[in-house]
Write a protein that holds these residues in place. Structure first.
Motif, PDB file in Angstrom:
ATOM      1  N   PRO A   4       0.834  -1.207   0.000  1.00  9.27           N
ATOM      2  CA  PRO A   4       0.000   0.000   0.000  1.00  9.27           C
ATOM      3  C   PRO A   4       0.868   1.256   0.000  1.00  9.27           C
ATOM      4  N   ARG A   7      -0.155   3.594   5.100  1.00  7.94           N
ATOM      5  CA  ARG A   7      -0.701   2.781   6.188  1.00  7.94           C
ATOM      6  C   ARG A   7      -1.215   3.713   7.279  1.00  7.94           C
ATOM      7  N   ARG A  24      -9.516   6.801   5.337  1.00  4.11           N
ATOM      8  CA  ARG A  24      -9.075   5.928   4.247  1.00  4.11           C
ATOM      9  C   ARG A  24      -9.878   6.180   2.979  1.00  4.11           C
ATOM     10  N   GLU A  39      -3.973   1.080   3.606  1.00  4.57           N
ATOM     11  CA  GLU A  39      -4.214  -0.028   4.544  1.00  4.57           C
ATOM     12  C   GLU A  39      -4.415   0.515   5.952  1.00  4.57           C
TER      13      GLU A  39
END
Length: 309
Positions: A4, A7, A24, A39
């Motif tokens: 990703p 994070r 997110r 993530e």
């Protein structure tokens, strides 16, 4: 599978995960829509582990961010998502506020088991809360009520109430709404009479200082009005050296470039209070909050001020 791009560090409670997913989703959209680009990393904090005593006796609200800050600083995560009211007065060295989502409803909600309204609770009723602020404000309105420590996430507290451990509890309306549990609120407490916690209803995102890549990616998520209000409220708190040992409340409102702020320091029993009010340009948010803090501190009796340690 590619790694990703970012994070996100967060606590693992349902509310914390809701907040992390809100960040997110915004970040994924800003990066072009690939869900794999971001993530979420759930991190258990000391504040989550300690459930048998008030946080004021265990080290303060910084216990909700300590392990997440460590993961941020050592590179295990790139950004961290917090309830703004859980952030300690001073951020961990090397970290900075990078974005603030649009603020939700700032009000507190009563969840009454014995009666729907605070005024209607039976004399001597027991109210459970983990917040000294809420406890002081309850006692201010109802000196006859007994306030006890009530820890746990939102659902845990609702379950304890359902079991009859207390007659009522209080939670942030924003948290209940985010979890789809707002129907449990039996009374929405007026924000002017029951002043919220500094930062209540706001979601704050922190990142490493100097991490231009992450700060740039988060820029589109930042709400300028909420950021200014939070700057003001945190500056007020910083001057007072506010902690979990001090009942402090406050709210900054921003509209059309103007900011108005009201802050309050209370005794534990709610019998005494010192209020500060200030207004000015939202561009001076931090200075206004600090000025209000100095004013309140100067007018606070020495014995009440001693609680600030």
């Amino acid at each position: 599978m590619p790694s990703p791009q970012f994070r996100i560090g967060t606590r693992g409670s349902p509310l914390a995960l809701w907040q992390a997913n809100a960040v997110r989703n915004g970040l994924v959209a800003a990066l072009g829509g690939d869900p794999a680009a971001v993530e979420i990393v759930s991190i258990r904090t000391s504040g989550d582990a300690i459930q048998d005593r008030p946080l004021s006796e265990a080290g303060g609200k910084g216990l909700f961010v300590k392990e997440i800050d460590e993961a941020l600083l050592d590179g295990r995560v790139d950004l961290a998502v917090h309830s703004a009211k859980d952030l300690p007065t001073a951020l961990a060295p090397g970290t900075a506020l990078a974005a603030t989502l649009p603020r939700a409803d700032v009000r507190d909600a009563l969840i009454g088991g014995a009666a729907p309204r605070l005024a209607d609770l039976p004399r001597g009723a027991v109210v459970g809360t983990a917040s000294l602020r809420r406890g002081a404000l309850v006692r201010r309105r109802r000196p006859d009520i007994s306030v006890v420590t009530f820890r746990g996430n939102v659902q845990t507290r609702l379950d304890k109430l359902a079991r009859g451990e207390v007659h009522a509890t209080l939670l942030a309306l924003a948290g209940l709404t985010r979890l789809g549990l707002q129907e449990h609120a039996t009374e929405i407490l007026d924000e002017d009479d029951f002043l919220p916690a500094l930062g209540q209803g706001a979601v704050a995102v922190t990142a490493r200082e100097g991490d231009d890549r992450t700060h740039h990616a988060l820029a589109s998520l930042d709400c300028a009005a909420t950021a200014a209000a939070l700057l003001c409220e945190r500056a007020f708190l910083a001057v007072l050296d506010g902690s979990c040992r001090t009942p402090i409340a406050g709210l900054a409102r921003v509209a059309d470039g103007a900011l108005s702020f009201r802050g309050l320091v209370l005794s534990i029993d709610g019998a005494r209070e010192v209020e500060g009010v200030i207004s000015g340009s939202a561009t001076d948010a931090a200075a206004l909050g600090a000025e209000a803090g100095r004013d309140v501190k100067a007018r606070t009796p020495a014995d009440l001020l001693a609680a600030f340690g």
